[in-house]
Design a protein around this motif. Sequence first.
Motif, PDB file in Angstrom:
ATOM      1  N   VAL A 102      56.790  46.047  44.185  1.00  0.00           N
ATOM      2  CA  VAL A 102      55.432  45.745  44.653  1.00  0.00           C
ATOM      3  C   VAL A 102      54.410  45.897  43.513  1.00  0.00           C
ATOM      4  CG1 VAL A 102      53.611  46.427  46.267  1.00  0.00           C
ATOM      5  CG2 VAL A 102      55.975  46.343  47.050  1.00  0.00           C
ATOM      6  N   THR A 103      54.614  46.893  42.647  1.00  0.00           N
ATOM      7  CA  THR A 103      53.643  47.146  41.572  1.00  0.00           C
ATOM      8  C   THR A 103      53.388  45.897  40.728  1.00  0.00           C
ATOM      9  OG1 THR A 103      54.545  49.379  41.441  1.00  0.00           O
ATOM     10  CG2 THR A 103      53.045  48.725  39.682  1.00  0.00           C
ATOM     11  N   SER A 104      54.464  45.210  40.311  1.00  0.00           N
ATOM     12  CA  SER A 104      54.278  44.050  39.444  1.00  0.00           C
ATOM     13  C   SER A 104      53.578  42.911  40.187  1.00  0.00           C
ATOM     14  CB  SER A 104      55.609  43.589  38.838  1.00  0.00           C
ATOM     15  OG  SER A 104      56.444  43.137  39.865  1.00  0.00           O
ATOM     16  N   VAL A 105      53.800  42.800  41.505  1.00  0.00           N
ATOM     17  CA  VAL A 105      53.096  41.776  42.284  1.00  0.00           C
ATOM     18  C   VAL A 105      51.610  42.117  42.368  1.00  0.00           C
ATOM     19  CG1 VAL A 105      52.937  40.593  44.513  1.00  0.00           C
ATOM     20  CG2 VAL A 105      55.185  41.211  43.611  1.00  0.00           C
ATOM     21  N   LEU A 106      51.299  43.402  42.580  1.00  0.00           N
ATOM     22  CA  LEU A 106      49.889  43.817  42.640  1.00  0.00           C
ATOM     23  C   LEU A 106      49.182  43.519  41.302  1.00  0.00           C
ATOM     24  CD1 LEU A 106      50.055  47.228  44.584  1.00  0.00           C
ATOM     25  CD2 LEU A 106      49.202  45.025  45.423  1.00  0.00           C
ATOM     26  N   GLN A 107      49.902  43.749  40.211  1.00  0.00           N
ATOM     27  CA  GLN A 107      49.348  43.484  38.877  1.00  0.00           C
ATOM     28  C   GLN A 107      48.985  41.997  38.759  1.00  0.00           C
ATOM     29  OE1 GLN A 107      48.952  46.044  36.489  1.00  0.00           O
ATOM     30  NE2 GLN A 107      47.656  44.403  35.626  1.00  0.00           N
ATOM     31  N   GLU A 108      49.894  41.139  39.218  1.00  0.00           N
ATOM     32  CA  GLU A 108      49.671  39.692  39.165  1.00  0.00           C
ATOM     33  C   GLU A 108      48.483  39.302  40.055  1.00  0.00           C
ATOM     34  OE1 GLU A 108      53.404  37.789  39.983  1.00  0.00           O
ATOM     35  OE2 GLU A 108      52.762  35.903  39.060  1.00  0.00           O
ATOM     36  N   ILE A 109      48.393  39.924  41.226  1.00  0.00           N
ATOM     37  CA  ILE A 109      47.282  39.635  42.152  1.00  0.00           C
ATOM     38  C   ILE A 109      45.946  39.996  41.506  1.00  0.00           C
ATOM     39  CG2 ILE A 109      46.180  40.508  44.269  1.00  0.00           C
ATOM     40  CD1 ILE A 109      49.031  40.490  45.511  1.00  0.00           C
ATOM     41  N   LYS A 110      45.925  41.159  40.848  1.00  0.00           N
ATOM     42  CA  LYS A 110      44.682  41.582  40.200  1.00  0.00           C
ATOM     43  C   LYS A 110      44.246  40.556  39.157  1.00  0.00           C
ATOM     44  CE  LYS A 110      42.501  45.193  37.521  1.00  0.00           C
ATOM     45  NZ  LYS A 110      42.717  46.075  36.380  1.00  0.00           N
ATOM     46  N   GLU A 111      45.231  39.990  38.457  1.00  0.00           N
ATOM     47  CA  GLU A 111      44.908  39.062  37.373  1.00  0.00           C
ATOM     48  C   GLU A 111      44.467  37.683  37.849  1.00  0.00           C
ATOM     49  OE1 GLU A 111      48.500  39.263  35.055  1.00  0.00           O
ATOM     50  OE2 GLU A 111      48.089  41.354  34.550  1.00  0.00           O
ATOM     51  N   CYS A 112      44.994  37.224  39.009  1.00  0.00           N
ATOM     52  CA  CYS A 112      44.753  35.809  39.323  1.00  0.00           C
ATOM     53  C   CYS A 112      44.238  35.477  40.718  1.00  0.00           C
ATOM     54  CB  CYS A 112      46.001  34.978  39.005  1.00  0.00           C
ATOM     55  SG  CYS A 112      47.408  35.327  40.069  1.00  0.00           S
ATOM     56  N   ILE A 113      44.136  36.469  41.631  1.00  0.00           N
ATOM     57  CA  ILE A 113      43.746  36.132  43.012  1.00  0.00           C
ATOM     58  C   ILE A 113      42.308  36.598  43.303  1.00  0.00           C
ATOM     59  CG2 ILE A 113      44.299  36.471  45.464  1.00  0.00           C
ATOM     60  CD1 ILE A 113      46.594  35.079  44.289  1.00  0.00           C
ATOM     61  N   SER A 114      41.546  35.731  43.981  1.00  0.00           N
ATOM     62  CA  SER A 114      40.165  36.047  44.349  1.00  0.00           C
ATOM     63  C   SER A 114      40.097  37.274  45.259  1.00  0.00           C
ATOM     64  CB  SER A 114      39.568  34.830  45.082  1.00  0.00           C
ATOM     65  OG  SER A 114      38.510  35.237  45.926  1.00  0.00           O
ATOM     66  N   SER A 115      39.040  38.065  45.122  1.00  0.00           N
ATOM     67  CA  SER A 115      38.889  39.277  45.940  1.00  0.00           C
ATOM     68  C   SER A 115      38.537  38.937  47.395  1.00  0.00           C
ATOM     69  CB  SER A 115      37.827  40.186  45.324  1.00  0.00           C
ATOM     70  OG  SER A 115      36.568  39.527  45.382  1.00  0.00           O
ATOM     71  N   GLU A 116      38.337  37.653  47.693  1.00  0.00           N
ATOM     72  CA  GLU A 116      38.061  37.220  49.080  1.00  0.00           C
ATOM     73  C   GLU A 116      39.337  37.073  49.907  1.00  0.00           C
ATOM     74  OE1 GLU A 116      36.100  33.505  48.667  1.00  0.00           O
ATOM     75  OE2 GLU A 116      34.099  34.415  48.676  1.00  0.00           O
ATOM     76  N   VAL A 117      40.466  36.913  49.192  1.00  0.00           N
ATOM     77  CA  VAL A 117      41.743  36.663  49.872  1.00  0.00           C
ATOM     78  C   VAL A 117      42.294  37.970  50.458  1.00  0.00           C
ATOM     79  CG1 VAL A 117      44.136  35.895  49.510  1.00  0.00           C
ATOM     80  CG2 VAL A 117      42.236  34.717  48.343  1.00  0.00           C
ATOM     81  N   THR A 118      42.811  37.910  51.675  1.00  0.00           N
ATOM     82  CA  THR A 118      43.408  39.093  52.303  1.00  0.00           C
ATOM     83  C   THR A 118      44.819  39.317  51.730  1.00  0.00           C
ATOM     84  OG1 THR A 118      42.188  38.661  54.330  1.00  0.00           O
ATOM     85  CG2 THR A 118      44.118  40.121  54.507  1.00  0.00           C
ATOM     86  N   ILE A 119      45.069  40.556  51.292  1.00  0.00           N
ATOM     87  CA  ILE A 119      46.384  40.909  50.754  1.00  0.00           C
ATOM     88  C   ILE A 119      46.995  41.969  51.664  1.00  0.00           C
ATOM     89  CG2 ILE A 119      47.658  41.697  48.706  1.00  0.00           C
ATOM     90  CD1 ILE A 119      45.818  39.370  48.015  1.00  0.00           C
ATOM     91  N   THR A 120      48.234  41.772  52.069  1.00  0.00           N
ATOM     92  CA  THR A 120      48.903  42.820  52.848  1.00  0.00           C
ATOM     93  C   THR A 120      50.378  42.829  52.480  1.00  0.00           C
ATOM     94  OG1 THR A 120      49.250  43.732  55.078  1.00  0.00           O
ATOM     95  CG2 THR A 120      49.251  41.325  54.881  1.00  0.00           C
TER      96      THR A 120
END
Lengths: 304, 304
Positions: free
Chosen positions: B82-100
């Motif tokens: 999960v950590t590496s996916v979270l890292q990728e999310i931080k780099e490329c996904i808008s803060s408006e998108v819901t992450i779960t």
Amino acid sequence: MSQPLINKFVVVGIGLIGGSLATGLKQRGACAEVIGVARKPETCVEAVERGVVDRAYTSLSEVASELRQGDVVFISVPTLSVTSVLQEIKECISSEVTITDGASVKGSVLRAAEQVFGEVPPQLVLGHPIAGSEKSGVTAANPNLYENHRVILTPASTTDAYHLGLTTDMWNAVGAEVLTMSVEEHDEVLGATSHLPHVIAYSLVDTLAQDIHNPNIFRYAAGGFRDFTRIASSDPVMWHDIMRANKTAILQSMDLFIDNLSRLRAGIEQEDSDYLLKVFSRAKEARDEFTLMLAQRQAPSSKD
Amino acid sequence: MSQPLINKFVVVGIGLIGGSLATGLKQRGACAEVIGVARKPETCVEAVERGVVDRAYTSLSEVASELRQGDVVFISVPTLSVTSVLQEIKECISSEVTITDGASVKGSVLRAAEQVFGEVPPQLVLGHPIAGSEKSGVTAANPNLYENHRVILTPASTTDAYHLGLTTDMWNAVGAEVLTMSVEEHDEVLGATSHLPHVIAYSLVDTLAQDIHNPNIFRYAAGGFRDFTRIASSDPVMWHDIMRANKTAILQSMDLFIDNLSRLRAGIEQEDSDYLLKVFSRAKEARDEFTLMLAQRQAPSSKD
């Protein structure tokens, strides 16, 4: 009309195991009459009312004089109560009558027979149907309980071929497959594959109920947990008797399991990924092989 | 035509958990489009061919730029990934998108989020569906997996109400009941009711396969044993990760269990009938209460 396999079938102890065999034989026309023997009068009444038996008595002696060759007495009382039934059989039942049992441990029944009769009498065929349910008592009797299940017979050198043959035919008549093995092998195999899992399931449920002081433990337990603990619902007296009767084999299996679990605990504590993956992978392989074997063995329509 | 609950639903890791949620949402019209992300190209191809997702990529970055509010990214990779996916999310996904997510341990994901983002970002809702199967992989995806199952969400104080609401609605849409609790309570409860039983089942199967040197052990194992060891068939990598991620709670539960089992071992050795009957009876009572509770909770037509 052809003669039924058995004339009078007498079931001593009308619970799940005995009641299921009684109704199974009767429904398939494999016996002419089913007679029940139970200690409690209310069990006798209920067994007749439910049609599990044709008539019932509170003592074996009440039916003893009418039994002869072609009749079968099936002992299905808790393991530690078998001795007193064998004593009664010695006193009042003809040596022509086939006697067999369904106790989960065979060594203790063998020792009881040797104690009562001096040696295993020719008429006595020790056996154990590998079938059960978390339900118990006469209300749980199910005529199809033994369909596609295995029954292990452990004949002694003194067991007569006629009585062994009739017992085998009886189990085949309710859809079971009959195997034979030695008393020692039976108790070792069952200690590992049935008694050990039951001990573990009882201890797990007890740990969650007693030792983990979180009132939400059971509330949030998942469905998979239900499968796991299903067997912790079986009859406590039956399992108490099994623990005492097969003590040596059960303690041996428990020691192997506790060793294995302690090694796994150390692997988790030390974050030993290689070890954890090795154990989880080979358990999955063993379990997958076991499932495949069961699937090949059983008819597609059968339930377990 | 009414607007679907979710616009684009992105599932990172298209296995049993993620694939089942994807097909479940799609079949119920709860999302406009399902996009899969899997490391292996062949998983992407298979997921599209099976209709589990509409399109698929080998990297989250390939779909990142098209995501905005109303879209959901569901992380369903093994816990330690999960950590590496979270890292990728931080780099490329808008803060408006819901992450779960759906990881079985929440403490390790919480620590990963704090490490990557500094604190749990408002868009991130940690969660865990209490559902599973001994099957794994995209071929095991089942749109009804979550029907009548529970999902535990463990929102942080920084979690935004909008994202928590959308995540709750998403699980309700596939028939699940949503509960919330703290990360600590989640990991303690799951350690005892799910992780401990799995450790025990793996160790039991391994004991029978490795430590008991009787080739007939599995051949004669009864059907009840199948229920008991069903869960030892789950994905080894997933369980390896859980053992490492929830180490403290699992070791605590294992110690309580080993203590309880050792007391039971002593009771068997000493033929302490009172103790054995007490343990077996209270385990049966606890288990019977648990079964009743499950029956009351679930619709009559549901399967578990």
